[in-house]
Enzyme design. Structure first.
Site, PDB file in Angstrom:
ATOM      1  N   LYS A 130     -12.792 -13.801 -24.885  1.00 23.06           N
ATOM      2  CA  LYS A 130     -13.739 -12.976 -25.532  1.00 23.06           C
ATOM      3  C   LYS A 130     -15.030 -12.713 -26.455  1.00 23.06           C
ATOM      4  CE  LYS A 130     -12.096  -8.729 -23.154  1.00 23.06           C
ATOM      5  NZ  LYS A 130     -12.002  -6.904 -23.343  1.00 23.06           N
ATOM      6  N   LYS A 213     -10.540 -14.298 -13.617  1.00 23.40           N
ATOM      7  CA  LYS A 213      -9.887 -13.324 -13.357  1.00 23.40           C
ATOM      8  C   LYS A 213     -11.229 -12.273 -12.694  1.00 23.40           C
ATOM      9  CE  LYS A 213      -9.237 -11.070 -17.124  1.00 23.40           C
ATOM     10  NZ  LYS A 213      -8.627 -10.031 -18.560  1.00 23.40           N
ATOM     11  N   LYS A 216     -14.696  -6.644 -15.127  1.00 25.01           N
ATOM     12  CA  LYS A 216     -15.805  -5.246 -15.958  1.00 25.01           C
ATOM     13  C   LYS A 216     -16.974  -6.353 -16.562  1.00 25.01           C
ATOM     14  CE  LYS A 216     -12.549  -2.072 -16.225  1.00 25.01           C
ATOM     15  NZ  LYS A 216     -12.026  -2.438 -17.789  1.00 25.01           N
TER      16      LYS A 216
HETATM   17  P1  TYM Z   1      -8.260  -3.555 -19.237  1.00 28.49           P
HETATM   18  O1  TYM Z   1      -9.167  -2.600 -19.203  1.00 28.49           O
HETATM   19  O2  TYM Z   1      -9.142  -4.251 -19.310  1.00 28.49           O
HETATM   20  O3  TYM Z   1      -7.695  -3.284 -17.695  1.00 28.49           O
HETATM   21  C1  TYM Z   1      -7.227  -2.337 -17.112  1.00 28.49           C
HETATM   22  C2  TYM Z   1      -5.540  -2.789 -15.845  1.00 28.49           C
HETATM   23  O4  TYM Z   1      -6.331  -3.536 -15.308  1.00 28.49           O
HETATM   24  C3  TYM Z   1      -5.348  -4.768 -15.446  1.00 28.49           C
HETATM   25  N1  TYM Z   1      -6.305  -5.974 -14.436  1.00 28.49           N
HETATM   26  C4  TYM Z   1      -5.678  -6.628 -13.567  1.00 28.49           C
HETATM   27  N2  TYM Z   1      -4.815  -6.914 -12.888  1.00 28.49           N
HETATM   28  C5  TYM Z   1      -4.814  -7.561 -12.330  1.00 28.49           C
HETATM   29  N3  TYM Z   1      -5.753  -8.870 -11.932  1.00 28.49           N
HETATM   30  C6  TYM Z   1      -7.083  -8.579 -12.402  1.00 28.49           C
HETATM   31  N4  TYM Z   1      -8.179  -9.349 -12.247  1.00 28.49           N
HETATM   32  C7  TYM Z   1      -7.271  -7.451 -13.290  1.00 28.49           C
HETATM   33  N5  TYM Z   1      -8.202  -6.948 -14.811  1.00 28.49           N
HETATM   34  C8  TYM Z   1      -7.301  -6.179 -15.561  1.00 28.49           C
HETATM   35  C9  TYM Z   1      -5.417  -4.971 -16.803  1.00 28.49           C
HETATM   36  O5  TYM Z   1      -3.302  -6.340 -17.081  1.00 28.49           O
HETATM   37  C10 TYM Z   1      -4.877  -3.639 -17.098  1.00 28.49           C
HETATM   38  O6  TYM Z   1      -3.425  -3.835 -17.191  1.00 28.49           O
HETATM   39  N6  TYM Z   1      -5.729  -4.382 -23.316  1.00 28.49           N
HETATM   40  C11 TYM Z   1      -6.001  -3.762 -21.921  1.00 28.49           C
HETATM   41  C12 TYM Z   1      -5.856  -1.775 -22.338  1.00 28.49           C
HETATM   42  C13 TYM Z   1      -4.934  -1.136 -23.183  1.00 28.49           C
HETATM   43  C14 TYM Z   1      -3.494  -0.963 -22.671  1.00 28.49           C
HETATM   44  C15 TYM Z   1      -3.050  -0.415 -24.223  1.00 28.49           C
HETATM   45  C16 TYM Z   1      -2.706  -1.081 -22.039  1.00 28.49           C
HETATM   46  C17 TYM Z   1      -5.261  -0.605 -24.383  1.00 28.49           C
HETATM   47  N7  TYM Z   1      -4.047  -0.439 -25.022  1.00 28.49           N
HETATM   48  C18 TYM Z   1      -1.522  -0.344 -23.938  1.00 28.49           C
HETATM   49  C19 TYM Z   1      -1.540  -1.236 -21.573  1.00 28.49           C
HETATM   50  C20 TYM Z   1      -1.057  -0.192 -23.092  1.00 28.49           C
HETATM   51  C21 TYM Z   1      -7.153  -3.519 -21.150  1.00 28.49           C
HETATM   52  O7  TYM Z   1      -7.873  -4.055 -21.840  1.00 28.49           O
HETATM   53  O8  TYM Z   1      -7.174  -2.752 -20.335  1.00 28.49           O
END
Ligand code: TYM
Length: 352
Positions: A130, A213, A216
């Site tokens: 990032k 991947k 967003k």
């Molecule tokens: P975020 O917002 O990027 O994504 C949310 C969830 O979606 C999954 N995900 C994917 N799974 C499969 N293929 C993809 N292309 C893909 N893109 C996203 C992510 O793995 C995630 O499960 N850091 C986390 C948010 C967070 C969090 C937490 C998660 C903050 N605190 C505590 C678990 C526990 C994130 O950026 O998710």
């Protein structure tokens, strides 16, 4: 240890309570709309897990979202809440809330940043990706991001964290932080959580490039299916999705070295809830043009009604606010006890 319970999952609804998962926590950034990767890698599992766990928290992690600049955070937070509800998150069974509405997250985040080591954070690949080439210009928040994530999870004593494959390293760090904290301040303060990464849909790739991947932050919306996409947008994105010139293979080995084909087949399998091998048995030998029509059909069935429900919910702002207000109350009440324990263990003076 990594738990992969995909073989036995979803568990039956009538599983005896003592066999249920303990406490589930997961989060999603309201940094854009919910896309197919989020749905297949995480949110559809969150929905099913509502039948398997004793206590469940799903959090809109707006403090994580601001580690990079956001222009429409308030609006995006509300529409992400609508998206989760439309996908089947039940705000009675699960505590659905906004991270910034419970200040215990940032309070614990600071405390844990005094336990986490610079060396641990500098290994995080997501930061490297990032921040890009100009690391000096990345925010301190982006660097400390995984520590706040650890705080989210440890605050509620989560035992299981359902996430996509990209969060694996952050979960390992969370475990290290919990163990280091317990060693320094008291063995029973934090549970050490297990990641729940389901093999199906764990890594959905961009429709434009099978080596990155779906996300967003990808600049072109053509690489992803958003929950807000209607049938026409979905059909156009799938028809333009990158493929190769061969037909579909009938065995999994035939997908080796064909990232885009593997991705489309994986998406189809996850949406249908079946294995890759089973899909290939029926589509082996098919042209991509024909397979894309089949894929559009299943996306229409699974995603389009959810998008419509999301739009309906977005029109009822008062309802969304009320759901999140109740979620905040429940979350705060449940984290207060652990925060007291942490403050005491770290030696903070209690002034009444
Ligand atoms: P975020 O917002 O990027 O994504 C949310 C969830 O979606 C999954 N995900 C994917 N799974 C499969 N293929 C993809 N292309 C893909 N893109 C996203 C992510 O793995 C995630 O499960 N850091 C986390 C948010 C967070 C969090 C937490 C998660 C903050 N605190 C505590 C678990 C526990 C994130 O950026 O998710």
């Amino acid at each position: 240890m990594m738990t992969n319970i995909s073989d036995t999952y979803p568990r039956p609804v009538d599983t005896p309570s003592d066999e249920r998962l303990g406490c589930i926590f997961s989060g999603i950034q309201p940094s854009g709309g919910l896309h197919l990767g989020n749905y297949l890698g995480a949110v559809r599992h969150w929905v099913s897990l509502q039948d398997c766990a004793r206590r469940i928290f799903y959090c809109l992690v707006d403090c994580h979202a601001i580690t990079v600049s956001q222009e429409r955070l308030r609006e995006q937070t509300l529409s992400m809440a609508a998206a989760l509800l439309a996908c089947g998150i039940d705000a009675e069974r699960s505590v659905l809330f906004v991270q910034s509405s419970n200040p215990h997250h940032t309070e614990l985040g600071w405390m844990l940043s005094c336990v986490a080591r610079m060396g641990w954070l500098s290994r995080m690949t997501q930061f490297k990706e990032k921040a890009g080439k100009d690391r000096e210009q990345a925010s301190v928040g982006l660097y400390a991001y995984p520590v706040l994530m650890a705080a989210d999870i440890l605050l509620y004593g989560a035992t299981h964290v359902p996430v996509g494959d990209d969060q694996k390293q952050h979960l390992e760090l969370t475990r290290d932080i919990a163990q280091r904290f317990n060693k320094s301040y008291g063995e029973d303060i934090f549970s050490v959580p297990e990641p729940l990464i389901f093999s199906s849909g764990a890594r959905v790739m961009s429709l434009r490039d099978g080596s990155v991947k779906m996300s967003k932050s990808e600049s072109s919306p053509m690489g992803r299916i958003d929950l807000t996409d209607g049938l026409d947008a979905i059909a156009s994105k799938i028809r333009k999705a990158k493929t190769d010139s061969a037909v579909l293979p009938s065995k999994e080995a035939g997908l080796e070295g064909r990232a885009e084909a593997k991705n489309l087949v994986g998406i189809y399998a996850a949406l249908r809830g079946v294995g890759i091998a089973e899909v290939l048995e029926s589509v082996g030998g098919m042209s991509f043009a024909k397979f894309k029509d089949v894929l559009i059909g299943v996306l229409e069935e699974v995603m389009v009604p959810k998008g419509e429900e999301m739009r309906r919910l977005c029109g009822d702002k008062n309802y969304l606010i009320e759901v999140l207000r109740k979620g905040r109350e429940r979350a705060r009440a449940l984290s207060e006890e652990r925060m007291k324990k942490v403050r005491e263990a770290m030696g903070f003076l209690e002034v009444g």
